[in-house]
Design an enzyme around this catalytic site. Structure first.
Site, PDB file in Angstrom:
ATOM      1  N   LYS A  35       0.837  -1.203   0.000  1.00  0.00           N
ATOM      2  CA  LYS A  35       0.000   0.000   0.000  1.00  0.00           C
ATOM      3  C   LYS A  35       0.872   1.253   0.000  1.00  0.00           C
ATOM      4  O   LYS A  35       2.092   1.193   0.144  1.00  0.00           O
ATOM      5  CB  LYS A  35      -0.927  -0.016   1.217  1.00  0.00           C
ATOM      6  N   ARG A 130     -10.429  -0.363  14.933  1.00  0.00           N
ATOM      7  CA  ARG A 130     -10.058   0.499  13.812  1.00  0.00           C
ATOM      8  C   ARG A 130     -10.865   0.082  12.591  1.00  0.00           C
ATOM      9  O   ARG A 130     -11.829   0.724  12.227  1.00  0.00           O
ATOM     10  CB  ARG A 130      -8.541   0.435  13.577  1.00  0.00           C
ATOM     11  N   TYR A 244      16.579  30.456   8.022  1.00  0.00           N
ATOM     12  CA  TYR A 244      15.433  31.219   8.506  1.00  0.00           C
ATOM     13  C   TYR A 244      15.502  31.433  10.025  1.00  0.00           C
ATOM     14  O   TYR A 244      15.867  30.537  10.782  1.00  0.00           O
ATOM     15  CB  TYR A 244      14.134  30.484   8.179  1.00  0.00           C
ATOM     16  N   MET A 292      11.732  24.598   2.658  1.00  0.00           N
ATOM     17  CA  MET A 292      10.929  23.824   1.711  1.00  0.00           C
ATOM     18  C   MET A 292      11.780  23.017   0.740  1.00  0.00           C
ATOM     19  O   MET A 292      11.499  21.841   0.471  1.00  0.00           O
ATOM     20  CB  MET A 292       9.996  24.751   0.920  1.00  0.00           C
TER      21      MET A 292
END
Length: 345
Positions: A35, A130, A244, A292
């Site tokens: 998955k 679940r 930053y 980023m």
């Protein structure tokens, strides 16, 4: 080249499947959970490699993943869908020949109405709360479900990565209570359950994270290596700041490399000021914040400017990174971004 490289060792993946398969008895089938796009590594190459190693049954989370896997894997091998039969899935399930693991009475009704002769499995809740059919619903529906084209009955362990946790024995007893005498193939264990021993293996195991080099399979071979190119190297003098928020101040004169990856690529911002990258066997600390697209790295210990630095490598696996930010290797692995050039070995 400014693109980071994710090297994926398919032979290590195959060795991990073979190792987990060997931990089960001769009569136990070892499937493979692929998955989340093969845990982020690419479901097509991953599934094909596992099939070549001997896996004959695969598990995905939702029908859309199953359809993508079927396109990559071909028409023959069974593909199970943990999420069962959701509204609108009938065409995908039928067209890709998927086996939904029905989780609740409404899924049973939906599947019977849309695809009355199509194979299915049943997922039971043995205490995790679940996914899975509750005991009373199972008792009511079992006679009908077991008479139909039922391929598998399964449940899932909540605490298998803690071998001494009492929940393991509790769920095992409940699974036996709910399924003994059904005559249908049964499965309870993913990677952690495989390692709990033969009482938990039943007819099939469905390892996931252990295939990809993660805990709790301590004998796993590393499958991924993440190498990130250096864009620029500069001198930073004592007292200057980096990144930053001026979050790092140089305590001495340093050499700092800026490399081409960041939180957009799945390198969690929580690693700011904590992570280490590697040049061979030389550690190179991350300075300041993860941004980023960029990381700034202390390369003062190197005698020449590097071309690449590794975040995942023999010195540091997904679980080592996870430990730095109090998460799990699954999250690190499945967060690896789409900008990486995936290189299959």
């Amino acid at each position: 080249m400014g693109q980071a490289q994710l090297h994926i060792d398919l032979s290590a993946l195959q060795a991990n499947w073979t190792g987990l398969d060997a931990k089960s008895g001769a009569g136990v089938e070892t499937a493979a959970t692929v998955k989340a796009n093969g845990y982020g590594l690419g479901v097509g190459p991953v599934a094909k490699a596992l099939a070549d190693a001997g896996a004959r049954r695969f598990f995905v989370a939702v029908a859309e993943e199953g359809a993508a896997l079927r396109a990559a894997l071909g028409p023959d091998l069974p593909i199970h869908v943990y999420g069962g039969h959701m509204q609108g899935d009938a065409e995908l399930i039928s067209g890709a020949n998927l086996i939904p693991m029905l989780n609740a009475p409404e899924q049973v009704q939906r599947h019977r109405a849309a695809l009355p002769d199509h194979p299915y499995g049943v997922q039971l809740d043995t205490g995790m709360n679940r996914l899975g059919m509750e005991a009373l619903d199972w008792a009511a529906l079992a006679p009908d479900l077991l008479a139909g084209p039922c391929a598998l009955v399964m449940s899932h362990l909540a605490c298998a990565d803690e071998p001494d946790h009492p929940m393991n024995a509790q769920q095992l007893a409940e699974f036996r209570r709910m399924t003994d005498g059904t005559g249908i193939a049964r499965s309870l264990s993913a990677t952690g359950g495989v390692l709990l021993g033969p009482d938990y293996h039943f007819d099939m195991t469905r390892p996931g994270i252990g295939l990809y080099g993660g805990q709790p399979y301590g004998d796993a071979r590393a499958v991924v290596r993440l190498s990130i190119p250096v864009i620029q190297t500069r001198s930073v003098t004592k007292g200057e700041t980096v990144g930053y928020g001026n979050s790092f101040t140089a305590p001495r004169d340093m050499r700092v490399a800026t490399i081409a990856a960041g939180y957009a690529d799945g390198i969690h911002r929580a690693l700011s000021g904590k992570a280490t990258l590697w040049h061979g066997t030389t550690p190179c600390p991350l300075l300041g914040r993860v941004s980023m697209d960029l990381l700034t790295i202390d390369v003062s210990a190197l005698d020449h400017p590097p071309e690449m630095l590794d975040l995942l490598c023999p010195q540091q696996g997904v679980d080592d990174i996870a430990d730095m930010i109090h998460t799990i290797g699954y999250e690190i692995l499945t967060s690896l971004g789409q900008r990486y050039k995936r290189i299959y070995i």
